[in-house]
Scaffold this active site. Structure first.
Site, PDB file in Angstrom:
ATOM      1  N   HIS A 156      -9.335  39.176  18.732  1.00  0.00           N
ATOM      2  CA  HIS A 156      -9.273  38.673  17.361  1.00  0.00           C
ATOM      3  C   HIS A 156      -9.455  39.829  16.380  1.00  0.00           C
ATOM      4  CE1 HIS A 156     -10.144  34.189  18.444  1.00  0.00           C
ATOM      5  NE2 HIS A 156      -8.860  34.468  18.449  1.00  0.00           N
ATOM      6  N   HIS A 190     -22.661  37.971  13.436  1.00  0.00           N
ATOM      7  CA  HIS A 190     -21.372  37.293  13.215  1.00  0.00           C
ATOM      8  C   HIS A 190     -21.575  36.127  12.245  1.00  0.00           C
ATOM      9  CE1 HIS A 190     -17.385  35.520  14.297  1.00  0.00           C
ATOM     10  NE2 HIS A 190     -17.087  36.802  14.469  1.00  0.00           N
ATOM     11  N   ASP A 199     -10.859  40.500  13.537  1.00  0.00           N
ATOM     12  CA  ASP A 199     -12.114  40.965  12.940  1.00  0.00           C
ATOM     13  C   ASP A 199     -12.937  41.814  13.895  1.00  0.00           C
ATOM     14  OD1 ASP A 199     -12.500  38.561  14.382  1.00  0.00           O
ATOM     15  OD2 ASP A 199     -14.301  38.036  13.262  1.00  0.00           O
ATOM     16  N   ASP A 254     -18.006  36.911  20.287  1.00  0.00           N
ATOM     17  CA  ASP A 254     -17.863  35.498  19.922  1.00  0.00           C
ATOM     18  C   ASP A 254     -17.981  34.612  21.158  1.00  0.00           C
ATOM     19  OD1 ASP A 254     -17.296  36.658  17.538  1.00  0.00           O
ATOM     20  OD2 ASP A 254     -15.285  35.814  17.310  1.00  0.00           O
ATOM     21  N   HIS A 275     -12.957  41.043  22.390  1.00  0.00           N
ATOM     22  CA  HIS A 275     -11.754  40.205  22.459  1.00  0.00           C
ATOM     23  C   HIS A 275     -10.786  40.656  21.371  1.00  0.00           C
ATOM     24  CE1 HIS A 275     -14.202  38.215  19.422  1.00  0.00           C
ATOM     25  NE2 HIS A 275     -13.135  37.541  19.002  1.00  0.00           N
ATOM     26  N   HIS A 310     -15.123  31.843  24.633  1.00  0.00           N
ATOM     27  CA  HIS A 310     -14.486  31.793  23.320  1.00  0.00           C
ATOM     28  C   HIS A 310     -13.124  31.107  23.461  1.00  0.00           C
ATOM     29  CE1 HIS A 310     -14.076  32.765  19.198  1.00  0.00           C
ATOM     30  NE2 HIS A 310     -13.268  33.816  19.323  1.00  0.00           N
TER      31      HIS A 310
END
Length: 291
Positions: A63, A257, A65, A201, A61, A133
């Protein structure tokens, strides 16, 4: 045999112990990078893991990080004179993100980049599955194809050592040997291929459970130890990951994570193993081998 290198097992921002998410999966010369947090290129180079040997990159995804390290990895591939095509899987916005960044940074890759939805060759497949998520997200299932093998133990018991006989049986042919007809179905066994699943995530959800059933290794979001608002942020607690592993009947669970708020993760493993005994919590730069 499949090797999994845990390059970064942290979340959100790096800590002293854990870098941002990145996992290198190796199988007989094929190298697959799953997620690419900031600093991934340094980790690859510093540990001589062959940045230009990576053939496929899968991003879960958008994001930061999970994706901010991708530009650096691709730029370094170019500086190292890469010629081979790089295959990338990821969310819909990933292509625009990359090419807009290339445009503003005046970077023109010297090699072909191909965006794909899945991957297949004679040995493995890579498929995506829906995760749950706060933004568009997907997990990855890397599956070896089942292989046909000679039942060597049976051949040894029957004192059959002629390699020509073995070859013909493996080709599916009936063979006459010492006055006896040997049928291939009596001497061939199916070796089930290994499966590695990575969620990125996610909260625990049915689409994940169904997709990872029977996996030899499940790498699952375990951001928090016991955070009541975990689901609000689209993440799982350790117990959630363990329950998914149990319901999906996976062989091994890797918790990852991990929020930077935790320095000591002893309790994480205790909680997970009460529910799913075959749980591990890898450190950065650790690896496991599946056979």
């Amino acid at each position: 045999m499949i090797q999994i290198f845990f390059l970064g097992t942290g979340a959100g921002s790096p800590s002293k112990k854990r870098k941002l998410p990145a996992f290198l999966v190796r199988r007989e010369g094929l190298n697959i990078l799953l997620d690419c947090g900031e600093g991934t290129q340094y980790t690859l180079m510093n540990n001589k893991l062959g940045i230009n040997s990576i053939k496929i990159i899968g991003i879960t995804h958008m994001h930061g990080d999970h994706v901010f390290g991708l530009l650096g990895v691709i730029a370094s591939m170019g500086l190292l004179d890469r010629k081979e095509t790089l295959y990338i899987l990821g969310p819909r916005d990933l292509k625009d993100f990359l090419y807009t960044s290339f445009e503003y940074s005046k970077f023109n890759p010297s090699f072909k980049i191909e965006f794909i939805d899945n991957y297949n060759d004679q040995n493995i497949t890579i498929a995506t599955f829906k995760t749950c998520h706060t933004v568009e997200s997907q997990g990855y299932l890397i599956s070896e194809r089942d292989r046909v093998k000679i039942d060597e133990e049976k051949l040894e018991k029957e004192k059959i050592k002629d390699w020509r006989v073995m070859r013909k049986l493996k080709e599916g042919k009936t063979v006459e040997y010492n006055g006896k007809f040997l049928k291939p179905e009596d001497y061939l066994v199916i070796k089930r291929g290994l499966k590695v699943a990575y969620t990125g995530d996610t909260i625990p959800c049915q689409s994940v459970i169904e997709s990872v059933k029977g996996a030899d290794l499940l790498i699952h979001d375990s951001t928090f130890l016991n955070e009541p608002s975990a689901f609000t942020y689209g993440h799982s607690n350790v117990a959630d990951a363990a329950k998914v592993a149990l319901e999906a009947s996976v062989k091994l669970l890797a918790l990852t994570h991990i929020s930077p708020r935790y320095e000591d993760v002893t309790e994480h493993l205790k909680v997970a193993r009460r529910i799913f005994p075959k749980s591990i919590l890898p450190d950065d730069l650790s690896y496991i081998t599946l056979k």
